[in-house]
Design a protein around this motif. Structure first.
Motif, short mmCIF file in Angstrom:
data_model
loop_
_atom_site.label_atom_id
_atom_site.label_comp_id
_atom_site.label_asym_id
_atom_site.label_seq_id
_atom_site.Cartn_x
_atom_site.Cartn_y
_atom_site.Cartn_z
N ARG A 3 0.83 -1.21 0.00
CA ARG A 3 0.00 0.00 0.00
C ARG A 3 0.86 1.26 0.00
O ARG A 3 0.51 2.25 -0.63
N HIS A 4 2.01 1.22 0.66
CA HIS A 4 2.90 2.39 0.65
C HIS A 4 3.43 2.65 -0.76
O HIS A 4 3.58 3.81 -1.18
N ALA A 5 3.71 1.58 -1.52
CA ALA A 5 4.18 1.76 -2.90
C ALA A 5 3.10 2.45 -3.74
O ALA A 5 3.40 3.34 -4.55
N LEU A 6 1.85 2.06 -3.53
CA LEU A 6 0.75 2.71 -4.25
C LEU A 6 0.62 4.17 -3.83
O LEU A 6 0.41 5.06 -4.67
N GLU A 7 0.70 4.41 -2.53
CA GLU A 7 0.57 5.78 -2.03
C GLU A 7 1.68 6.67 -2.58
O GLU A 7 1.43 7.82 -2.97
N GLU A 8 2.91 6.15 -2.60
CA GLU A 8 4.03 6.95 -3.11
C GLU A 8 3.83 7.26 -4.59
O GLU A 8 4.12 8.37 -5.05
N TYR A 9 3.34 6.27 -5.34
CA TYR A 9 3.10 6.52 -6.76
C TYR A 9 2.08 7.64 -6.96
O TYR A 9 2.31 8.57 -7.74
N VAL A 10 0.95 7.54 -6.27
CA VAL A 10 -0.11 8.51 -6.54
C VAL A 10 0.25 9.90 -6.01
O VAL A 10 -0.07 10.92 -6.63
N ARG A 11 0.97 9.97 -4.90
CA ARG A 11 1.40 11.29 -4.40
C ARG A 11 2.34 11.97 -5.40
O ARG A 11 2.25 13.17 -5.63
N GLU A 12 3.26 11.19 -5.96
CA GLU A 12 4.18 11.77 -6.92
C GLU A 12 3.44 12.18 -8.20
O GLU A 12 3.73 13.24 -8.77
N ALA A 13 2.50 11.35 -8.65
CA ALA A 13 1.72 11.71 -9.84
C ALA A 13 0.94 12.99 -9.59
O ALA A 13 0.85 13.86 -10.47
N GLU A 14 0.39 13.14 -8.40
CA GLU A 14 -0.35 14.36 -8.07
C GLU A 14 0.59 15.56 -8.01
O GLU A 14 0.25 16.65 -8.50
N ARG A 15 1.75 15.38 -7.42
CA ARG A 15 2.71 16.50 -7.33
C ARG A 15 3.07 16.99 -8.72
O ARG A 15 3.09 18.20 -8.98
N LEU A 16 3.33 16.06 -9.62
CA LEU A 16 3.70 16.43 -10.99
C LEU A 16 2.54 17.10 -11.72
O LEU A 16 2.76 17.87 -12.66
N ALA A 17 1.31 16.80 -11.29
CA ALA A 17 0.13 17.39 -11.93
C ALA A 17 -0.30 18.70 -11.28
O ALA A 17 -1.35 19.24 -11.63
N GLY A 18 0.51 19.21 -10.35
CA GLY A 18 0.21 20.51 -9.76
C GLY A 18 -0.67 20.49 -8.53
O GLY A 18 -1.22 21.53 -8.15
N TYR A 19 -0.78 19.34 -7.88
CA TYR A 19 -1.56 19.27 -6.64
C TYR A 19 -0.69 19.62 -5.45
O TYR A 19 0.51 19.35 -5.43
#
Length: 413
Positions: free
Chosen positions: A35-51
């Motif tokens: 679950r941490h791997a999933l969380e890290e992926y989505v947080r990084e994707a959001e950061r790159l998308a301007g969140y």
């Protein structure tokens, strides 16, 4: 066909205890790693998308949910309020009221919009025991949630961008059995009584789906109480369908919380609130991935990415040093020592691990690594630095492939 409830326990990913209660699973170390791997992926994707990420409490005063409309439309699915002196507090059923308050806490100009606010936060639903099951239906949910505060003119573009993020996440996760649904109100439901609100938000979401070129179906009775939504439906190995991701356009809560921004004309204007969740709840996402991959996760998700198997105790020091090198380079590596069984038994025990390396006297003396891939392929012995760099690059790229001989990767010597 796999059942995540059975396989998740066999793989030591999660479990339950009667003293914690039904619908409240706990995560073991390997499950927490997934679950941490999933969380890290989505947080990084959001950061790159301007969140921008925030963090908010799981409790709120009952009054908060009265304002948001949850209390009048959704209280049957909420836990009862708790008395706290003269006040009552409630475990939140969703994150959006908290994010509305965070937005309201500071003045905003049209120049700041769209303002993209994300959180991977806990929320709680009073699900009946008869519908609870594994990780798919739980009472404590950790949702990859976000709310975009924007102008009316920006709303469709932001919803389309959210839908694009979902498609990219599914590509990375290897999720292919997908159906899109425009979820609308149905007869007899507890919906906000504002026909114009429903007309505007339905028209915008329809335009987003039509513009995406994705086929979709309209489904009555599946909307949120405050507005329609795009639901991304996934199908598990048994053919059961569930909602994993959503995109919503909300005119209701900005009005209820009296949200505004200062426009170019110097006057106050009401923002639109776009709700979106890329991977939905972490619990449901992990359940789906366990069943899809049968426990053989892509290397970037796998709890253990590489297992080192010394042939005998004589190779233990070299094997332990190799594990340390892996960990220092960011890989999740484990040592399977001879005391854990015969070499064959240890190899079978590590059958779900993407990469195995057996360390014999020759490998220990030469500092080379020979890999066995989970799919049965064997990679010729090569310097440890080359092998670990290759694995690290594949993991960092979140590749679905176990090995890549393509361009841009130095060949093994």
């Amino acid at each position: 066909m796999y059942d995540h409830r059975k396989l998740g326990r066999e793989l030591d990913l999660f479990d339950t205890d009667p003293l914690m209660g039904a619908g409240l699973p706990y995560w073991l170390p390997d499950g927490a790693t997934v679950r941490h791997a999933l969380e890290e992926y989505v947080r990084e994707a959001e950061r790159l998308a301007g969140y921008r990420h925030v963090h908010s409490p799981v409790l709120g005063k009952r009054e908060l949910y009265e304002i948001s409309g949850h209390w009048s439309h959704y209280s049957d699915d909420m836990f009862p309020p708790m008395d706290l002196g003269a006040e009552q507090v409630v475990l939140r059923p969703s994150l959006c009221p908290h994010h509305a308050l965070i937005y309201r806490s500071r003045p905003h100009s049209y120049r700041e919009l769209p303002l993209r606010m994300a959180e991977l936060g806990g929320m709680y639903r009073s699900e009946l025991s008869g519908v609870l099951g594994g990780l798919n239906r739980v009472r404590a949910i950790h949702l990859n949630d976000a709310h975009i505060f924007c102008t009316l003119e920006q709303a469709a573009e932001e919803a389309a961008a959210a839908l694009s993020m979902i498609r990219e996440a599914y590509r990375v996760l290897g999720i292919t059995r997908v159906r899109h649904r425009l979820s609308l109100p149905g007869p007899g439901g507890k919906y906000v009584a504002d026909p114009e609100l429903w007309r505007r938000s339905t028209a915008l979401l329809s335009d987003v789906l039509d513009g995406s070129g994705l086929p979709y179906e309209r489904a009555e009775g599946e909307a949120a109480f405050y507005g329609p939504k795009i639901d991304v439906q996934v199908t598990d190995s048994a053919g059961r369908e569930s909602t994993l991701s959503t995109v919503q356009i909300d005119f209701h809560q900005p009005e209820r919380f009296d949200l505004h921004y200062i426009g170019a004309d110097g006057a106050k204007h009401r923002p639109v609130m776009v709700h979106r969740s890329v991977i939905g709840s972490v619990e449901r996402a992990v359940a789906f991935l366990v069943e899809q991959h049968g426990g053989a996760f892509p290397a970037w998700i796998a709890p253990t990415q590489l297992v080192v198997l010394p042939v005998s105790d004589a190779e233990l020091p070299h094997a332990a040093a190799l594990v340390r090198r892996c960990v220092e380079q960011g890989l999740r590596a484990e040592l399977a020592a001879p005391e854990q069984g015969t070499l064959g038994a240890r190899i079978r025990q590590a059958r779900f691990v993407p990469y195995q390396t057996v360390v014999g006297s020759r490998e220990a003396a030469g500092g080379r690594v020979a890999l066995r891939l989970r799919d049965g392929r064997r990679i010729a012995p090569a310097p440890a630095d080359d092998v670990l760099a290759r694995i690290g690059a594949l993991v960092a790229s979140r590749s679905a492939e176990l090995w890549d001989e393509g361009e841009g990767v130095a060949p093994l010597r």
